[in-house]
Enzyme design. Structure first.
Site, PDB file in Angstrom:
ATOM      1  N   ILE A 157       0.854  -1.181   0.000  1.00 50.15           N
ATOM      2  CA  ILE A 157       0.000   0.000   0.000  1.00 50.15           C
ATOM      3  C   ILE A 157       0.896   1.238   0.000  1.00 50.15           C
ATOM      4  CG2 ILE A 157      -1.897   1.191   1.122  1.00 50.15           C
ATOM      5  CD1 ILE A 157      -2.500  -1.725   0.193  1.00 50.15           C
ATOM      6  N   LYS A 158       0.673   2.129  -0.978  1.00 47.60           N
ATOM      7  CA  LYS A 158       1.523   3.316  -1.126  1.00 47.60           C
ATOM      8  C   LYS A 158       1.003   4.472  -0.269  1.00 47.60           C
ATOM      9  CE  LYS A 158       3.098   4.224  -5.386  1.00 47.60           C
ATOM     10  NZ  LYS A 158       3.082   4.422  -6.858  1.00 47.60           N
ATOM     11  N   ILE A 159       1.874   4.964   0.598  1.00 47.62           N
ATOM     12  CA  ILE A 159       1.575   6.121   1.440  1.00 47.62           C
ATOM     13  C   ILE A 159       2.631   7.182   1.162  1.00 47.62           C
ATOM     14  CG2 ILE A 159       1.484   6.990   3.820  1.00 47.62           C
ATOM     15  CD1 ILE A 159       0.423   4.290   4.698  1.00 47.62           C
TER      16      ILE A 159
END
Length: 375
Positions: A141-143
């Site tokens: 998951i890209k944050i």
């Protein structure tokens, strides 16, 4: 490894080759599988611009869009369903790589809505939704690495979510990202999580640094023209090499070793924005000049093809270059180009570009839904 000697040499030098592209067409027609088999691709990163472009080309999404219209889905839900389905399918395709590499590769990234970049709690909530919806151990998951994103990274990692930290430009922020990861691991351990199941990469952007610095160099007066010309195209690589030095330092500390003893994995540096923006530069330079063990290089298709065709891989081109890299940044400061100004501007613009891409994706999906309803 693969069948291409240049990409094979890159992989053997310790660089994981990821593709910065994903759409349903390359999944369905076997193109992605071929890249895995022949071009050493062992991971995929995605972004809203790529999804938006895919939706406007061909009819690969037509059946799902019709189903979403029948279910009464609004645009936000449709975007979520369409993107998570592609990522889920790609995760399944790359699962053999994930298993073969013990979870290090075979990864597919999907990003949190960038409009939440300055909202910590909302970022954590959406990261959890994406993680649960894709429901695959090899999703990342890209944050974004905003100030507000740092505690979100820690909280998500503490919950056992695999994270791709994106939009890193500055060395100081990168150190903050690594600290956030270690904090998350420490909290995960306190919660009884198995640290060996948690993986993360930190996406350090490269070519955008050169694009901004070169623009500033070109604007300098004739009295420093020679010095300015000498420094063009050096800032991005120098910055990334110093980031690798910081990575080596952080992951050799007693704090890290304590976590490693409990099964934790290092957060690998990922070189992002590796497509050359200035045609005067070699089209493979953000690959060949950033070869180092335990790194990831995510390449757009054009860059991957260029490396496959004529990329010259000579082994590690990062370790031991730190003094020279620091000198390049010092020389820029002496010419009046502020490193802090550049990286702060790039982060602000990066968030804005991410938001614009998201708006374009929403518009593309809205158009697809409207085309079905005739509204």
């Amino acid at each position: 490894m693969g069948t291409n000697p240049n990409l094979d040499a890159l992989a053997r030098a310790g660089v994981s080759i990821w593709l910065d592209d994903l759409n349903r067409r390359i999944i369905n027609d076997g193109s992605l599988r071929e890249l895995v088999q022949d071009k050493c691709v062992v991971g995929v990163t995605t972004n809203p611009t790529i999804f938006a472009a895919a939706l406007s080309q061909g009819d690969a999404y037509a059946e799902q869009v019709c189903g979403l219209v029948k279910d009464g889905a609004d645009v936000e839900r449709a975007v979520f369903e369409i993107t998570t389905q592609d990522v889920r399918t790609a995760c399944d395709l790359l699962r053999p790589v994930f298993d073969r590499t013990g979870g290090q590769d075979g990864r597919v990234s999907i990003e949190v809505d960038p409009r939440l970049a300055t909202a910590t709690a909302a970022t954590v909530e959406m990261a959890g939704r994406l993680w649960a919806s894709v429901d695959r151990p090899n999703v990342l998951i890209k944050i974004p690495a905003t100030v507000e994103g740092l505690p979100a990274i820690s909280e998500a990692v503490a919950a056992g979510i695999n994270i791709n930290v994106t939009l890193i430009f500055s060395l100081d922020r990168y150190r903050g990202v690594m600290n956030a990861y270690l904090t998350g691991l420490e909290q995960a351990r306190e919660h009884g999580k198995d640290l060996s199941t948690i993986h993360s990469v930190a996406s350090f952007f490269v070519s955008r640094v050169d694009a901004e610095v070169d623009k500033r160099l070109d604007a300098l007066g004739p009295e420093v023209a020679d010095a300015a010309k000498e420094l063009r195209g050096k800032a991005g690589i120098a910055n990334a090499r110093l980031a690798y030095q910081a990575y080596e330092e952080v992951f050799s500390t007693p704090r890290w070793q304590n976590l490693a003893d409990d099964g934790a994995h290092q957060q690998r540096p990922l070189w992002a924005s590796t497509g050359v923006k200035d045609p005067a530069y070699p089209d493979t330079m953000y690959v060949t000049e950033l070869v180092a063990p335990n790194t990831v290089n995510t390449m757009p298709s054009k860059t991957l093809d260029a490396v496959a065709d004529h990329g010259r891989i000579t082994g590690d081109t990062v370790t031991g270059t730190y003094a020279q890299a620091a000198q390049s940044l010092d020389d820029l400061e002496r010419l009046g180009i502020s490193y802090l100004e550049v990286v702060e501007q790039l982060e602000v613009e990066g968030v804005q570009k991410f938001e614009k891409s998201w708006d374009e994706l929403l518009a593309s999906v809205d158009g697809a839904l409207t085309a079905v309803t005739g509204a």
